[in-house]
Structure formats: C-alpha cells, structure tokens
Scaffold this motif. Sequence first.
Motif, PDB file in Angstrom:
ATOM      1  N   GLN A 118      41.643 134.984 115.217  1.00  0.00           N
ATOM      2  CA  GLN A 118      42.506 136.081 115.679  1.00  0.00           C
ATOM      3  C   GLN A 118      41.687 137.254 116.199  1.00  0.00           C
ATOM      4  N   SER A 164      54.117 136.826 124.730  1.00  0.00           N
ATOM      5  CA  SER A 164      53.672 136.153 125.950  1.00  0.00           C
ATOM      6  C   SER A 164      53.541 134.649 125.735  1.00  0.00           C
ATOM      7  N   ILE A 165      53.560 134.234 124.478  1.00  0.00           N
ATOM      8  CA  ILE A 165      53.510 132.810 124.162  1.00  0.00           C
ATOM      9  C   ILE A 165      54.527 132.531 123.048  1.00  0.00           C
ATOM     10  N   ASN A 166      54.805 131.257 122.842  1.00  0.00           N
ATOM     11  CA  ASN A 166      55.738 130.860 121.795  1.00  0.00           C
ATOM     12  C   ASN A 166      54.950 130.023 120.783  1.00  0.00           C
ATOM     13  N   VAL A 167      54.763 130.554 119.577  1.00  0.00           N
ATOM     14  CA  VAL A 167      54.026 129.795 118.560  1.00  0.00           C
ATOM     15  C   VAL A 167      54.972 128.760 117.958  1.00  0.00           C
ATOM     16  N   LEU A 168      54.612 127.487 118.089  1.00  0.00           N
ATOM     17  CA  LEU A 168      55.498 126.416 117.649  1.00  0.00           C
ATOM     18  C   LEU A 168      55.259 126.050 116.194  1.00  0.00           C
ATOM     19  N   GLU A 169      53.979 125.956 115.823  1.00  0.00           N
ATOM     20  CA  GLU A 169      53.675 125.494 114.468  1.00  0.00           C
ATOM     21  C   GLU A 169      52.268 125.929 114.073  1.00  0.00           C
ATOM     22  N   THR A 170      52.087 126.281 112.804  1.00  0.00           N
ATOM     23  CA  THR A 170      50.767 126.603 112.288  1.00  0.00           C
ATOM     24  C   THR A 170      50.480 125.658 111.137  1.00  0.00           C
ATOM     25  N   LYS A 171      49.505 124.766 111.357  1.00  0.00           N
ATOM     26  CA  LYS A 171      49.200 123.755 110.333  1.00  0.00           C
ATOM     27  C   LYS A 171      47.863 124.084 109.677  1.00  0.00           C
ATOM     28  N   THR A 172      47.869 124.291 108.392  1.00  0.00           N
ATOM     29  CA  THR A 172      46.604 124.498 107.691  1.00  0.00           C
ATOM     30  C   THR A 172      46.582 123.623 106.462  1.00  0.00           C
ATOM     31  N   LEU A 188      47.428 135.014 107.780  1.00  0.00           N
ATOM     32  CA  LEU A 188      47.752 133.675 108.253  1.00  0.00           C
ATOM     33  C   LEU A 188      48.926 133.198 107.414  1.00  0.00           C
ATOM     34  N   PRO A 246      53.907 134.956 115.194  1.00  0.00           N
ATOM     35  CA  PRO A 246      52.831 134.671 114.227  1.00  0.00           C
ATOM     36  C   PRO A 246      51.475 135.116 114.747  1.00  0.00           C
ATOM     37  N   PHE A 247      51.191 134.869 116.025  1.00  0.00           N
ATOM     38  CA  PHE A 247      49.982 135.439 116.640  1.00  0.00           C
ATOM     39  C   PHE A 247      50.084 135.320 118.149  1.00  0.00           C
ATOM     40  N   SER A 283      47.768 137.237 121.203  1.00  0.00           N
ATOM     41  CA  SER A 283      46.724 138.241 121.431  1.00  0.00           C
ATOM     42  C   SER A 283      47.224 139.394 122.292  1.00  0.00           C
ATOM     43  N   LYS A 284      48.105 139.081 123.234  1.00  0.00           N
ATOM     44  CA  LYS A 284      48.595 140.131 124.152  1.00  0.00           C
ATOM     45  C   LYS A 284      49.494 141.108 123.394  1.00  0.00           C
TER      46      LYS A 284
END
Lengths: 246, 319
Positions: free
Chosen positions: B97, B180-188, B10, B68-69, B71-72
């Motif tokens: 994940q 297949s997707i666009n990861v915009l932001e990962t907030k932790t 992550l 960043p992630f 699944s496909k």
Amino acid sequence: MNVLVCISKTPETTAKINFVEGGTAFDSAGVNYIMNPYDEWYALVRAVELKEKNGGEVTVFHVGDASSDIVIRKALSIGGDKAVRVNADPKDSFFVAKQIAQYCKDNPQDIIFFGKETIDYNGAEVGSMASEMLDIPFISFASKLEENGESFIAERDIEGGVQSVEVRAPFAISSAKGIAEQRIPNMKSIMMSKRKPVAVIEPVESETLVEITHYETPPPKSGVKLFEMENLEELVRILRDEEKVI
Amino acid sequence: MSVLVFAENLKGVCKKSSFEALTYSRMLADKLGVGMSAVTIGTVSNIEELASYGADKIYQINKSEVTPFDSKQFAKAIADLAQSIGATTIVASHSSQGKSIAGRLAVRMNAGLVTAVNSLPQEGSDFIVRRSLFSGKALADYKVNSTNKVITVIGNTVPPAKSDSVSDIVDAEVTLGAASINVLETKTVDGEIPLPEAELVVSAGRGMKGPENWGIIEDLAQTMGATTACSRPVADADWRPHHEHVGQTGVAIRPNLYIAIGISGAIQHLAGVNNSKVIVVINKDPEAPFFKAADYGIVADLFDAVPKLNEAFKNVLAS
C-alpha cells in the motif's frame, strides 16, 4: 489498444557495486547494463501478448542517452512496435515520471506498463508518480492481468496474499512475476527490430527535490562461523544471548 | 509543519507495519520538535491498539465510499487531510500500500520522496535519510530539499514501542474522491505472520527434494514461532505457495534471523534476503555460495540437521 511500456536500464544483477569520487558517484567502469528485468520479463511481454491478441501498438518508452539504444533494440526485438527515447540523464524518479506523463498527454495510451521496481534503486516510485500526473488508476505489483469485456481484472501481490481488482482503461500497472513469462527473441525478430522506428525527443524540465549526497557499500560479513551437529544448542544459545534475535 | 503517518490496515486490522510506522514517526516528530498524527482509511477493528503508539491524534476516514485500497482515492484523501491540518511530512510503511501511494502523494504535495528509508534523519539542519540500494549491496544518503516530504519506512527499522499516552481519535473532515478501481477480493493466509513483517524466517530450497518433506521445516518454524519461506525453484515447481518465494523476483525481506536450508545462495536469492540481521545456512555442500553471506553455518545433510536443530531450539528455549 495502444500501450506504453516504460523500460529502464540497470546494472546487471551480478555487477560489482562500487562508488568513486569520495562516495558521490557510481563506478560504472566494467559494469554491464541490461534492461531492468521486471520491465523486460513481465511488463513488456504482457503488453506484447495483449497487442498480439487485440491489435494496436506497443510503444517502448525510455529516458536515457544514446548508450541505451542497445536495450531499446532488445525491447523492440521482443515485440515493441516502436520506441521513444527521451534524450536525457534520468536524474530522479520525478523527472522520469514527468517525461512519461508529458508523452502520454500528447499521445494517449490505454495502458501504461511498468516493472514492479528497478533492480538498482528498488524504489517503485515512477509508476505511482506518473499515474498521479495523469490522474489515472494505478495497479501495483500485479501478478496477473486479464481482459474482462470492457474492463480488466488484475491480481496484485500484497503482504501474505493477493488482491483482485477490476479496472478500466486508461490505467497504469506495475508488473511482477506471474503476469507473463520471459521471452527470448529469435534471430528474425532481432533483424526486424533494426527497422523499427526509434524517435528521440528532448525532455521537459522538472524541479529536483531530492538529491543523493553520499553512497557507500556496507561493511563485509566477518565470515561464517561453522557449527558441528553436536553443538547445535551452542548455536541456539548464541542466537539468543549474543545476537539477541530469538 | 507536523508529521502525518498513514496507518494502513489490511481487512480492517492494523498490523506491525503500522505500529512501526507510528513509532518511527513519533521519534521523527520529537526530533523535529513538531506534532504527529496518524490517519486510517476504512473501518479499523483495533484502532484502540493503534492509539497506544504515540500519535497525538488519529484521524479516521471512514465513509461509505472508501474502498479496501485504491491508491488514487487514498492519496487524494491523505494529501487533502495533510493540507487541512498543516502536515508537511508524510510517513507510510514501505509496503504494497505504502509504495503504491507514495509517488502519488509526492506529486500531489510537490514533495521530495524517499522510499525504503531505514533510519531516522541524521543530526543537523538538513533532512538527510538513509536507505539501501542494489538489493542491499549499497547504502545511500538522500537529502530532501523541499518543505513537503514523503517517506516510506522499511520494516524492522524501529521496533514498535507503545506510548504512555493515548491518541485522540477523531473523524477527518475530508471529501473522498470516487473509487478508480473496484476491489473484488482480498485473499490472505490467516493466522500466519506475513513474510515482510516476520522477525524470524525459516526458508528452504531444492535440497528438500520434494514438497512431501516440508514437515521438518514446519516443525522447526513452529518451535521458533517463525514464518516459512522458500527459494524460487521451489515456488516455480509449486512445491510451496507463490507468496512464500523470497528473492529478487519474489518478496524482499529483512528479518532478525533468516535460516536458509538446502538453498545454494544464488545472487538473485541473496538480493531478497541479505538485509537480514543474522543469517544461518544449512547445506551439505561446503562450497555453497550462501556460506559466504552467512553468519553461522552447519555443513550437514539437512534431513539430519533440521530435526536436531529443532531439538536444540526446544531444549534451549525451555531452559
């Protein structure tokens, strides 16, 4: 916009869990079945909201025998336009995913909604499987889904936070708390649901790769040991020296 | 016939869930008498640390197309690698994940899938693993009949164990599919052990009367090195952040120690926590249903009991 909402039937949260036939079968005697809460509260309601805004059709999809008609009717009373029931025992995740994928190949959908998991098997398997069979993106554990012009923005729950992603239809999504609020159907919608069409179709076959050989219930807790306020150090010592958890 | 474990990261860091998955996979591979490799996707800043958890080899997939992630994209890359190195059993963490890719991998590899596995396979020639069902109210043994297998391992199944040897780190020869997707932001939340990985959890509910009273909970958690959690009404009222909510609709956890403070113990809450190893309940109502699910209890006003328990922890931990 055409969306499919996959619903499953589960024992209610408070059901007593027992097994019979030497631990090889679930004891359904006296168990009340409900629509899986994550399918109902979150997936179905968000799908209906999108349809109400944009038009299109919400199809409720279920694999099960005729005893499931009561949960299918409930889904229609919450806002599904029509339903499809695959007339078969949902024997494993792969089988259910295959039915969904086959239906969507024949009847293309913009979004396929799932609950985040079922409250009985807690596997979260079917959405991921069906997405791969259809070769489409899968957004899991989504707590938000909003339109963004030609695309959608979703937020998915991750360990200790959230991840926001952009995705274009067609895609599949599993729904968690936050994506929508539970809806209680009123009398009018319950009456109307009785006139909505439910198609019953026969399953496509699939290979069984995994089988459950044995069920059991865990041993009951031996009973709570109470501590008085003046003995809390004793409790901490037990946690450290006997339970060895700190 | 080898075992391949997906070591998730992550924001570029492999955490305890990955170390546990590697430890489990090493034990599994030794039991089956086969080799064990790991795969990472994206740049991992602590790959040297990961290399101490027993994999023969760590394959890195670190190309510019990596998201960043997704699944496909991830499932295709892992399945392609498995095929090229002859891995037939894929292990992942039962995490956001792992759960997202497991079904996809099973379909790609025509593999039997068991998620949330909580033990190594039973002795014998069949591959039988155990997991819990009905939010911990039942256990089931799953027999996988196919050659290819995919399993996700739930947290706290085995403690992470370092190995004497160090894994070789190599670049994997796989072609990545498009995102297949666009990861915009990962907030932790930084600096906190996320709840699904926490061994010690201090959780509080409506008995706290208001968010301004959480200081005593945070003090106790700090003394213990625990992560804080809360019940649903508390999260719904925005007294605490959404990600702290444990229970059926929130996060399901299985820490070594769960201390429940001012939480009555509704069945929906228990569904998320009853796999905890030891449960301590503090409630002024001796009839609170949570006491039936608890190992230890304190029947007292939490505003008296929590500071005293904190002192007790300080005294005992210092001794």
